[in-house]
Structures are given as structure tokens and as C-alpha cells.
Design a protein around this motif. Structure first.
Motif, PDB file in Angstrom:
ATOM      1  N   TYR A 187       5.049  -2.189  -0.466  1.00 32.44           N
ATOM      2  CA  TYR A 187       6.031  -2.575   0.547  1.00 32.44           C
ATOM      3  C   TYR A 187       7.399  -2.102   0.057  1.00 32.44           C
ATOM      4  CZ  TYR A 187       2.341  -5.734   2.162  1.00 32.44           C
ATOM      5  OH  TYR A 187       1.158  -6.257   2.624  1.00 32.44           O
ATOM      6  N   ARG A 197      -4.270  -1.721  -3.435  1.00 27.69           N
ATOM      7  CA  ARG A 197      -2.859  -2.069  -3.613  1.00 27.69           C
ATOM      8  C   ARG A 197      -2.021  -1.612  -2.415  1.00 27.69           C
ATOM      9  NH1 ARG A 197      -1.598  -0.035  -9.806  1.00 27.69           N
ATOM     10  NH2 ARG A 197      -3.201  -1.266 -10.880  1.00 27.69           N
ATOM     11  N   ILE A 198      -1.100  -2.464  -2.016  1.00 27.49           N
ATOM     12  CA  ILE A 198      -0.201  -2.148  -0.909  1.00 27.49           C
ATOM     13  C   ILE A 198       1.223  -2.079  -1.435  1.00 27.49           C
ATOM     14  CG2 ILE A 198       0.659  -2.856   1.358  1.00 27.49           C
ATOM     15  CD1 ILE A 198      -1.940  -4.366   1.786  1.00 27.49           C
ATOM     16  N   ASP A 202      -2.034  -7.826   6.625  1.00 27.35           N
ATOM     17  CA  ASP A 202      -3.099  -7.243   5.805  1.00 27.35           C
ATOM     18  C   ASP A 202      -3.445  -8.125   4.606  1.00 27.35           C
ATOM     19  OD1 ASP A 202      -3.584  -4.856   7.233  1.00 27.35           O
ATOM     20  OD2 ASP A 202      -1.802  -3.929   6.370  1.00 27.35           O
ATOM     21  N   LYS A 217      -2.134   1.518   1.124  1.00 25.72           N
ATOM     22  CA  LYS A 217      -1.276   1.481   2.303  1.00 25.72           C
ATOM     23  C   LYS A 217       0.169   1.393   1.856  1.00 25.72           C
ATOM     24  CE  LYS A 217      -0.993  -0.751   6.845  1.00 25.72           C
ATOM     25  NZ  LYS A 217      -1.573  -1.810   7.715  1.00 25.72           N
TER      26      LYS A 217
END
Length: 294
Positions: A171, A168-169, A31, A197
Motif C-alpha cells: 500500500y 504480500r500487498i 483484500d 498486489k
């Protein structure tokens, strides 16, 4: 001989073309790939061409003289790949090329899923974690309340640094995700839903530094990667995609037929993956790193 090799490459092209699809489906970081319309790879110089724009800011408007002319400059910076890895594999001679094609399709798919992609993800996370200027916190998170508080504080710190809240992702490891999931509170759902995400990353791909095994040194024959000495486990990272420069190319740049193979009665395929992973100089606050304290 050249014509035969060309025909063989054409025969296998339908499998080669799917390598990037397999990568995209299995990579946890795909992504973040930079749009190819923005970052281009120059085959002649073997470098990535990165656009950089500089602009003047606002000036006082004069009711008599009007606007002050501003300057804008667009330049391209050339950057060589910082990740360049490859392997050659042999598949025993088959009765016909179609059967060999099936074997190649299975080999390439398995290789991308289980070896190449996990390594590339680990390399990217470790590279970003090692960049200067990031906001970094080191602490052990043992409860869901600790985890959600740390993530909320990270998001607030990024907002205070004027990092865009869109896209914003987050993780995070399965362990941290599990702590938060077990909370199942209004606050935890609110914090988690604020991200575009949420991606769960196995701890085996989530270190502050890794060693890439060279494939030839004693003890490193199998290649792949390992957690570097002194590296920390990453608990979570928040990344705003526009802060990242990321691109990868997959290639099967040579196919040798059994007839051409001088060492074995087998097909030989040469895989290569090369690319770039970087945090843009003026956007390092777009990456937030939370790592284990020990």
C-alpha cells in the motif's frame, strides 16, 4: 405495525444486500478481510470468535519406541468489535415504496462509497500502524530511487523475519507511486512485481493515527474522521494478509416508514457498521510501516 415494518424491510432488502458489495468494490483494505469460515460473529454475545491453535514441535524419533506423542489445542477467543459507528438518515416521503427504494439505494450507495468506506480504511491503517512490535521506519522519500530502495529494504526485512513472500500487498501513496512510476527502470519493475498486489491509497486515508468524530460534540456534528494531532503521514505499508484479523458487518437494522415516523413525513433509515481490525500477536512482523519523518 410489526407486520408493516417487516414488509418494508423486505421491500428494501434487495438494496440492503448490496451494501457489502459496494463496500468490497470501494474499500482499499477489503483484500485483508478474514475468511468468514475462520472468524465467526456470534449474534448472541455480539463478539467475534477467533480460532487459536497451539502445537508441539518436533521431537527425537526413537527407532525402538517410534514417535513421541504431540499435543494440539484449538481454542476460540472472544473479541468484541473495536469499531462501531452508525448514522440515521431521513428521506422525504415518496409517492410509492418503489420510488423510496430507489432513493434509499442511492443514499446507501453514496454513503458507503464516500463516507463509510474511506473512514473504515483510514481506521484500519491507523490501527495497524499503532500496533506494537511492527518493523517501522521514519524517513521522507523525495526521489524514485529513495522510494524503491526503501520498499526493497522493507521486503528484505520481512523475508529475513520469515514472513511468507506470497500474497504480500504493498500500500503506498499516489506521490510515492508517481516517483516510482516515473523511474520506469528494470529494478523498479522487478521490486514492484514481487508483490501480489499494489494498492494506491490517497494520503487522506493514510495516517499513523486518526480521530473519529463523534457526530454530536460541537465542531464534530458531521462525523467522519480527521488526522490525529501528532500523527504522521504514511508513505507505504507492506502487509501479509495472514497477519491481519479483519472483519466488518454492515447493517440497516431499522427502517421507519413515514406513517410510523412521529417527527417528519419521511422514511428513516438507520445504518451501522461494526467490526474488528487487529494484527495477530505472533505475526506482527507481517506488517511493515514506513512513515514520514515529519
Amino acid at each position: 405495525m410489526a407486520a408493516i415494518l417487516t414488509n418494508n424491510i423486505t421491500t428494501f432488502s434487495k438494496y440492503v444486500d448490496k451494501l457489502d458489495e459496494v463496500y468490497a468494490m470501494n474499500s482499499l483494505t477489503s483484500d485483508l478481510d478474514t475468511n468468514n469460515a475462520v472468524v465467526k460473529y456470534d449474534e448472541k454475545t455480539k463478539t467475534f470468535m477467533i480460532p487459536k491453535m497451539s502445537l508441539d514441535g518436533l521431537a527425537d524419533y526413537d527407532r525402538n519406541g517410534g514417535y513421541v506423542d504431540g499435543g494440539v489445542k484449538l481454542e476460540y477467543e472472544s473479541k468484541a468489535p473495536d469499531y462501531d459507528r452508525g448514522r440515521a438518515f431521513m428521506v422525504d416521503a415518496m409517492d410509492d415504496e418503489e420510488t423510496a427504494g430507489v432513493a434509499f439505494g442511492m443514499l446507501s450507495s453514496t454513503f458507503i462509497k464516500t463516507r463509510s468506506t474511506p473512514e473504515l480504511d483510514a481506521y484500519r491503517f491507523a490501527t495497524y500502524a499503532g500496533k506494537a512490535g511492527l518493523t517501522t521506519t521514519g524517513a521522507n522519500l523525495t526521489t524514485g530511487a529513495d522510494a524503491i530502495a526503501a520498499i526493497a529494504a522493507a521486503a528484505d526485512a520481512m523475508t529475513d523475519a520469515e514472513v511468507s513472500t506470497e500474497g504480500r500487498i504493498l500500500y503506498l501513496t499516489p506521490a510515492i507511486n508517481g516517483l516510482i512510476r516515473d523511474m520506469d527502470t528494470t529494478k523498479s519493475r522487478e521490486v514492484m512485481s514481487s508483490f501480489a498486489k499494489v494498492v494506491v491509497v490517497p494520503q487522506g486515508r493514510f495516517y499513523t493515527a486518526i480521530d473519529l468524530k463523534d457526530g454530536t460534540t460541537s465542531g464534530e456534528e458531521e462525523g467522519h474522521f480527521a488526522k490525529a494531532t501528532g500523527a504522521k503521514n504514511i508513505n507505504f505499508m507492506i502487509i501479509e494478509p495472514s497477519a491481519i484479523l479483519q472483519n466488518v458487518k454492515h447493517r440497516v437494522n431499522k427502517i421507519v416508514t413515514p406513517a410510523e415516523n412521529q417527527s417528519a413525513d419521511a422514511w428513516k433509515f438507520f445504518f451501522r457498521a461494526y467490526g474488528i481490525a487487529d494484527v495477530l500477536d505472533n505475526k506482527n512482523k507481517g506488517v511493515y510501516l514506513h512513515k514520514a519523518a515529519n
